[in-house]
Design a protein around this motif. Sequence first.
Motif, mmCIF file in Angstrom:
data_model
loop_
_atom_site.group_PDB
_atom_site.id
_atom_site.type_symbol
_atom_site.label_atom_id
_atom_site.label_comp_id
_atom_site.label_asym_id
_atom_site.label_seq_id
_atom_site.Cartn_x
_atom_site.Cartn_y
_atom_site.Cartn_z
ATOM 1 N N LEU A 131 52.327 48.759 30.145
ATOM 2 C CA LEU A 131 53.444 48.805 31.087
ATOM 3 C C LEU A 131 53.892 50.244 31.322
ATOM 4 C CD1 LEU A 131 55.537 45.815 29.689
ATOM 5 C CD2 LEU A 131 53.947 45.815 31.616
ATOM 6 N N PRO A 132 54.542 50.522 32.459
ATOM 7 C CA PRO A 132 55.024 51.888 32.737
ATOM 8 C C PRO A 132 55.985 52.367 31.659
ATOM 9 C CG PRO A 132 55.126 50.535 34.715
ATOM 10 C CD PRO A 132 54.810 49.606 33.576
ATOM 11 N N ALA A 133 56.004 53.666 31.458
ATOM 12 C CA ALA A 133 56.912 54.248 30.471
ATOM 13 C C ALA A 133 58.353 53.982 30.867
ATOM 14 C CB ALA A 133 56.667 55.746 30.359
ATOM 15 N N ALA A 134 59.219 53.780 29.890
ATOM 16 C CA ALA A 134 60.632 53.555 30.167
ATOM 17 C C ALA A 134 61.205 54.776 30.883
ATOM 18 C CB ALA A 134 61.382 53.295 28.866
ATOM 19 N N GLY A 135 61.931 54.539 31.969
ATOM 20 C CA GLY A 135 62.537 55.640 32.704
ATOM 21 C C GLY A 135 61.607 56.335 33.674
ATOM 22 N N GLU A 136 60.400 55.807 33.887
ATOM 23 C CA GLU A 136 59.471 56.439 34.824
ATOM 24 C C GLU A 136 60.027 56.355 36.246
ATOM 25 O OE1 GLU A 136 55.000 55.546 36.472
ATOM 26 O OE2 GLU A 136 55.327 55.420 34.301
ATOM 27 N N VAL A 174 59.555 61.170 33.680
ATOM 28 C CA VAL A 174 58.122 60.945 33.698
ATOM 29 C C VAL A 174 57.742 60.341 35.038
ATOM 30 C CG1 VAL A 174 56.215 59.632 32.679
ATOM 31 C CG2 VAL A 174 57.967 60.634 31.203
ATOM 32 N N THR A 175 56.665 60.826 35.609
ATOM 33 C CA THR A 175 56.183 60.296 36.872
ATOM 34 C C THR A 175 54.654 60.329 36.870
ATOM 35 O OG1 THR A 175 56.374 60.486 39.289
ATOM 36 C CG2 THR A 175 56.234 62.535 38.033
ATOM 37 N N GLN A 176 54.059 59.721 37.865
ATOM 38 C CA GLN A 176 52.600 59.723 37.950
ATOM 39 C C GLN A 176 52.145 59.976 39.373
ATOM 40 O OE1 GLN A 176 50.627 55.784 37.724
ATOM 41 N NE2 GLN A 176 52.580 55.021 36.926
ATOM 42 N N VAL A 177 50.991 60.641 39.478
ATOM 43 C CA VAL A 177 50.449 61.016 40.780
ATOM 44 C C VAL A 177 48.923 60.936 40.717
ATOM 45 C CG1 VAL A 177 52.345 62.573 41.386
ATOM 46 C CG2 VAL A 177 50.364 63.450 40.154
ATOM 47 N N TYR A 178 48.308 61.025 41.860
ATOM 48 C CA TYR A 178 46.842 61.102 41.921
ATOM 49 C C TYR A 178 46.450 62.534 42.245
ATOM 50 C CZ TYR A 178 42.019 60.263 43.313
ATOM 51 O OH TYR A 178 40.655 60.306 43.407
ATOM 52 N N ILE A 179 45.642 63.150 41.379
ATOM 53 C CA ILE A 179 45.174 64.516 41.596
ATOM 54 C C ILE A 179 43.692 64.457 41.932
ATOM 55 C CG2 ILE A 179 44.927 66.820 40.615
ATOM 56 C CD1 ILE A 179 47.227 66.222 38.746
ATOM 57 N N PRO A 180 43.324 64.597 43.191
ATOM 58 C CA PRO A 180 41.918 64.450 43.586
ATOM 59 C C PRO A 180 41.075 65.661 43.215
ATOM 60 C CG PRO A 180 43.236 65.058 45.480
ATOM 61 C CD PRO A 180 44.209 64.881 44.340
ATOM 62 N N GLY A 181 39.792 65.451 43.105
ATOM 63 C CA GLY A 181 38.850 66.544 42.831
ATOM 64 C C GLY A 181 38.311 67.124 44.129
ATOM 65 N N LYS A 182 39.162 67.760 44.899
ATOM 66 C CA LYS A 182 38.762 68.241 46.229
ATOM 67 C C LYS A 182 37.690 69.323 46.166
ATOM 68 C CE LYS A 182 43.034 67.159 48.728
ATOM 69 N NZ LYS A 182 44.139 67.704 49.551
ATOM 70 N N VAL A 183 37.816 70.247 45.239
ATOM 71 C CA VAL A 183 36.854 71.346 45.139
ATOM 72 C C VAL A 183 35.667 70.951 44.267
ATOM 73 C CG1 VAL A 183 36.507 73.727 44.382
ATOM 74 C CG2 VAL A 183 38.645 73.075 45.527
ATOM 75 N N SER A 184 35.956 70.366 43.125
ATOM 76 C CA SER A 184 34.896 70.044 42.161
ATOM 77 C C SER A 184 34.081 68.822 42.558
ATOM 78 C CB SER A 184 35.522 69.790 40.790
ATOM 79 O OG SER A 184 36.342 68.627 40.822
ATOM 80 N N ARG A 185 34.677 67.931 43.364
ATOM 81 C CA ARG A 185 34.045 66.650 43.703
ATOM 82 C C ARG A 185 33.888 65.773 42.466
ATOM 83 N NH1 ARG A 185 35.335 66.474 48.846
ATOM 84 N NH2 ARG A 185 34.561 68.278 49.992
ATOM 85 N N PHE A 186 34.671 66.059 41.446
ATOM 86 C CA PHE A 186 34.648 65.230 40.248
ATOM 87 C C PHE A 186 35.318 63.902 40.556
ATOM 88 C CE2 PHE A 186 36.532 64.002 36.059
ATOM 89 C CZ PHE A 186 35.340 63.785 35.395
ATOM 90 N N SER A 220 43.100 57.519 28.052
ATOM 91 C CA SER A 220 43.604 57.560 29.413
ATOM 92 C C SER A 220 44.733 58.580 29.498
ATOM 93 C CB SER A 220 44.102 56.179 29.845
ATOM 94 O OG SER A 220 45.205 55.787 29.057
ATOM 95 N N PRO A 221 45.105 59.018 30.714
ATOM 96 C CA PRO A 221 46.144 60.041 30.865
ATOM 97 C C PRO A 221 47.488 59.646 30.263
ATOM 98 C CG PRO A 221 44.900 59.809 32.896
ATOM 99 C CD PRO A 221 44.449 58.699 32.001
ATOM 100 N N SER A 222 47.760 58.359 30.145
ATOM 101 C CA SER A 222 49.065 57.928 29.629
ATOM 102 C C SER A 222 49.147 57.942 28.107
ATOM 103 C CB SER A 222 49.388 56.518 30.135
ATOM 104 O OG SER A 222 48.432 55.586 29.655
ATOM 105 N N ASP A 223 48.041 58.201 27.421
ATOM 106 C CA ASP A 223 48.024 58.082 25.957
ATOM 107 C C ASP A 223 49.051 58.971 25.272
ATOM 108 O OD1 ASP A 223 46.043 56.220 26.173
ATOM 109 O OD2 ASP A 223 44.419 57.512 25.473
ATOM 110 N N TRP A 224 49.201 60.190 25.768
ATOM 111 C CA TRP A 224 50.156 61.097 25.129
ATOM 112 C C TRP A 224 51.585 60.583 25.258
ATOM 113 C CZ3 TRP A 224 49.850 64.714 21.612
ATOM 114 C CH2 TRP A 224 48.643 65.384 21.416
ATOM 115 N N LEU A 225 51.855 59.803 26.284
ATOM 116 C CA LEU A 225 53.189 59.230 26.455
ATOM 117 C C LEU A 225 53.375 57.985 25.604
ATOM 118 C CD1 LEU A 225 53.443 59.614 30.323
ATOM 119 C CD2 LEU A 225 54.880 60.795 28.654
ATOM 120 N N THR A 226 52.399 57.094 25.626
ATOM 121 C CA THR A 226 52.555 55.821 24.928
ATOM 122 C C THR A 226 52.326 55.959 23.427
ATOM 123 O OG1 THR A 226 50.233 55.293 25.430
ATOM 124 C CG2 THR A 226 51.906 54.494 26.957
ATOM 125 N N ALA A 227 51.204 56.534 23.037
ATOM 126 C CA ALA A 227 50.878 56.649 21.613
ATOM 127 C C ALA A 227 51.435 57.930 20.992
ATOM 128 C CB ALA A 227 49.362 56.606 21.418
#
Length: 433
Positions: A131-136, A174-186, A220-227
């Motif tokens: 679930l989303p972090a509390a206060g996100e 805390v918030t979340q966004v999508y960071i695309p790989g525009k240059v790297s194409r990752f 996953s990117p949320s691990d540092w927040l949840t765990a």
Amino acid sequence: MFDWPLLRGPVPSVVVILGAVSCIYLLAARGRRGWWSRTVPIVVMIGVIVSVIADKVIDHVLYSASVPVEVLAWIGFGAGAIALGVARAWRATWWQRGVVVVTVLVVVAMAANSVNRYYGEFPTFRAALGLPAAGEVAFKSVSAVVEQPQLPVSGRALDQDWTPTVRPPAKGVVTQVYIPGKVSRFTVTRRAYIYLPPAYSDPRRPLLPVLVLLHGIPGSPSDWLTAGGLAATMDRFAAAHRGLAPVVVMPDATGSLLGDPMCMDSRLGNSASYLAVDVPMWIRRHLQVDDDSRRWAIAGLSYGGTCAWQLALRRPATYPTFIDLSGEVEPSLATRAQTIRVAFNGNAAAYTRATPLHMLAAAPHPSVAGIIGLGRADTTFGPQQRLVYAACRHAGIDVRLLVLPGAHTWQVWSVGLRRSLPWLAYRLGITAP
């Protein structure tokens, strides 16, 4: 309820008690011929076999790390409970089968939570359920640009010059966004998470330093927040420094849960360029932060720790400061031979040139500084971290060794980051010496 702790307190205690009672019920099959002489030994054998298979799969297929005996024992225990339940349900009435299913689920829950208590991966129900972090909050609610931010004064720390214009809130957001790989194409499949400290909400916010924080594999990117309890750790630091703390960006470092691009630009994807080019570019365009890369740092755990010191050596102009918690001496898949074959098309020289130890020997890195952290009981990654520390010292890098109680678990990583914050704050210009 979603924030009830799973690692300590009444919930795990209740689970253990109910699990013990359920085990007694599953074992108490009176009147069944051959139950203790044949059925129970077969169940034990099944548990052992499942433990061995789990060890091989995790070590050789999913992730090249040995699994602790305690964890393997609980995995086998859960598998044995399922097998025992099948044996109890055989020729039972419908209501007896219902009771058996419930007791098996309780025992499996006890085993799963025991594994969770070892690693510390899911500290609450919220984390376990994803679930989303509390206060996100939504990113659009915090992305406004302040017309007159307070610029850093050369040679002085932020806490020496910045005074809040309003009372800072008790917590960051805390918030979340999508960071695309525009240059790297990752290929990025998951959204990044961002922690913005209380000072960021000030009408005349200071230009804060940046910490890029990386997860492990699987992760996953949320691990540092949840765990890892990152928000609480940063909030405590900010409360002691008038709302000041780094802006923390937690990107998708691997592209998927089990992906392993080795933090390199290779046939597996340009993950290094994504983290060193796309992510900083996005941060500078969408967040109002200090543009001086001398006040930027990168950190991570396990795979993320290896990646952090790799990028600090490969891109010191982008990340001159790093924190490597429980990383490896070099990035790899299951074996070095497999790594060279899969990622570098069999070119051993190309792989060698991309390893951190080669980069250390090839050129000086006077601007780089970092912390090498390890768990005292981590027999797989601990020795490698000591090699990394020795190699950095030999190359003249300003590096510190942080040895903590524990193994390859969140108890080491969350404490390691918290213990590193005073040094990091000084290095990033938040606090004076």
